[in-house]
Design an enzyme around this catalytic site. Structure first.
Site, PDB file in Angstrom:
ATOM      1  N   HIS A 247      40.480  45.886  44.602  1.00  0.00           N
ATOM      2  CA  HIS A 247      41.011  45.161  45.756  1.00  0.00           C
ATOM      3  C   HIS A 247      42.049  45.953  46.536  1.00  0.00           C
ATOM      4  CE1 HIS A 247      38.521  42.061  44.462  1.00  0.00           C
ATOM      5  NE2 HIS A 247      39.354  41.038  44.391  1.00  0.00           N
TER       6      HIS A 247
ATOM      7  N   ASP B 217      33.388  42.336  44.918  1.00  0.00           N
ATOM      8  CA  ASP B 217      34.531  41.794  44.162  1.00  0.00           C
ATOM      9  C   ASP B 217      35.049  42.881  43.211  1.00  0.00           C
ATOM     10  OD1 ASP B 217      36.385  39.894  43.322  1.00  0.00           O
ATOM     11  OD2 ASP B 217      35.019  39.007  41.856  1.00  0.00           O
TER      12      ASP B 217
ATOM     13  N   PHE C 128      37.498  35.755  36.878  1.00  0.00           N
ATOM     14  CA  PHE C 128      38.289  35.394  38.055  1.00  0.00           C
ATOM     15  C   PHE C 128      37.405  34.724  39.101  1.00  0.00           C
ATOM     16  CE2 PHE C 128      39.937  39.267  36.020  1.00  0.00           C
ATOM     17  CZ  PHE C 128      41.181  38.797  35.604  1.00  0.00           C
TER      18      PHE C 128
HETATM   19  N1  SAH Z   1      33.564  39.214  39.501  1.00  0.00           N
HETATM   20  C1  SAH Z   1      34.399  39.167  38.318  1.00  0.00           C
HETATM   21  C2  SAH Z   1      35.791  39.731  38.533  1.00  0.00           C
HETATM   22  C3  SAH Z   1      35.831  41.167  38.932  1.00  0.00           C
HETATM   23  S1  SAH Z   1      37.418  41.900  38.685  1.00  0.00           S
HETATM   24  C4  SAH Z   1      34.463  37.737  37.779  1.00  0.00           C
HETATM   25  O1  SAH Z   1      33.682  36.891  38.216  1.00  0.00           O
HETATM   26  O2  SAH Z   1      35.278  37.456  36.902  1.00  0.00           O
HETATM   27  C5  SAH Z   1      37.193  43.456  39.439  1.00  0.00           C
HETATM   28  C6  SAH Z   1      36.317  44.419  38.647  1.00  0.00           C
HETATM   29  O3  SAH Z   1      36.066  45.526  39.502  1.00  0.00           O
HETATM   30  C7  SAH Z   1      36.949  44.998  37.377  1.00  0.00           C
HETATM   31  O4  SAH Z   1      36.149  44.680  36.261  1.00  0.00           O
HETATM   32  C8  SAH Z   1      36.998  46.508  37.613  1.00  0.00           C
HETATM   33  O5  SAH Z   1      36.660  47.291  36.479  1.00  0.00           O
HETATM   34  C9  SAH Z   1      35.971  46.700  38.707  1.00  0.00           C
HETATM   35  N2  SAH Z   1      36.199  47.860  39.563  1.00  0.00           N
HETATM   36  C10 SAH Z   1      37.339  48.174  40.235  1.00  0.00           C
HETATM   37  N3  SAH Z   1      37.175  49.303  40.951  1.00  0.00           N
HETATM   38  C11 SAH Z   1      35.884  49.713  40.727  1.00  0.00           C
HETATM   39  C12 SAH Z   1      35.122  50.842  41.175  1.00  0.00           C
HETATM   40  N4  SAH Z   1      35.623  51.726  42.016  1.00  0.00           N
HETATM   41  N5  SAH Z   1      33.840  50.943  40.723  1.00  0.00           N
HETATM   42  C13 SAH Z   1      33.320  50.048  39.863  1.00  0.00           C
HETATM   43  N6  SAH Z   1      33.993  48.951  39.425  1.00  0.00           N
HETATM   44  C14 SAH Z   1      35.271  48.796  39.838  1.00  0.00           C
HETATM   45 MG    MG Z   2      37.586  38.177  42.738  1.00  0.00          MG
END
Ligand code: SAH
Ligand code: MG
Length: 215
Positions: free
Chosen positions: A148, A145, A22
């Site tokens: 969300h 990231d 993403f």
């Molecule tokens: N930066 C990535 C997209 C990240 S999507 C890219 O370039 O494509 C968001 C990610 O955050 C997911 O893989 C999810 O597993 C992770 N995530 C969500 N909540 C989290 C938490 N509390 N601790 C660790 N990772 C988390």
């Molecule tokens: Mg993102």
């Protein structure tokens, strides 16, 4: 006709562009530039929260390699809410048949290996807020990231922003001024970072915001 060597993208960039994820390429390149700047300060490693299949990891990891530092890449690798079955960003090919759960770790590892960045990228598998609560090393750049939703986004901001060194960078993804374009929490933490006075805006590209610590 074969591409001329000087116009050919480096391996890491080819891998970043092809990786599932993403992060549009222009934002990835902006993130890479910010990370190169931060890495060149030689005052601390880089850290990302939210790795998924390693797309942003490669844009950041290549900067860590260029600056002879390292990137810590945190993710529990079970996906965010929107990655779960039935949600908008679910990819059934990422479900581990043994557990029935989403597992992006094998794909993440393969992405980092293909990019030739295993020497510069350290994967940290676990909950971001838990890691932050036990983390002591000051960081030249933090990229947020991860989850969300309001709870994870605020936990990431409160947990990681204080670890950015003076003059270091805090990057936040999915900051949308218009609520119709995306969820509020990344935008809210970006506003808070500016309002609380420790950070000033350094640059912006798409939904990526890069802030610099001034206090
Ligand atoms: N930066 C990535 C997209 C990240 S999507 C890219 O370039 O494509 C968001 C990610 O955050 C997911 O893989 C999810 O597993 C992770 N995530 C969500 N909540 C989290 C938490 N509390 N601790 C660790 N990772 C988390
Ligand atoms: Mg993102």
């Amino acid at each position: 006709m074969a591409e001329r060597p000087e116009t050919r993208a480096p391996t890491w960039l080819v891998v970043a562009r092809a990786a599932k994820g993403f992060m549009p390429d222009d934002e990835g390149l902006a993130l890479h530039r910010a990370a190169c700047q931060a890495a060149a300060s030689y005052r601390g490693p880089l850290l990302e929260v939210g790795a998924y299949c390693g797309k942003s990891t490669v844009y950041l990891g290549a900067a860590a390699a260029e600056g002879a530092t390292v990137l810590f890449s945190i993710d529990h690798h079970h996906g965010s809410e929107e990655n779960q079955a039935g949600w908008e960003h679910h990819d059934p090919t990422l479900v581990d048949p043994a557990s029935g759960r989403l597992d992006t770790l094998p794909t993440w590892r393969a992405t980092v290996a293909k990019a030739g960045l295993e020497h510069a990228v350290v994967g940290v598998v676990g909950d971001s807020a838990t890691v932050a609560a036990h983390w002591g090393t000051p960081l030249a750049l933090v990229f947020i990231d991860g989850g969300h939703g309001a709870e994870p986004a605020w936990a990431d901001y409160r947990g990681w922003a204080p670890l950015v060194i003076p003059g270091g960078l805090l990057a936040i993804h999915d900051v949308f001024a218009n609520p119709a374009d995306g969820g509020r929490p990344p935008y809210d933490i970006w506003r808070a970072a500016l309002a609380e006075g420790a950070f000033v805006e350094e640059s912006a590209c798409g939904s990526l915001r890069v802030l610099r610590r001034v206090a």
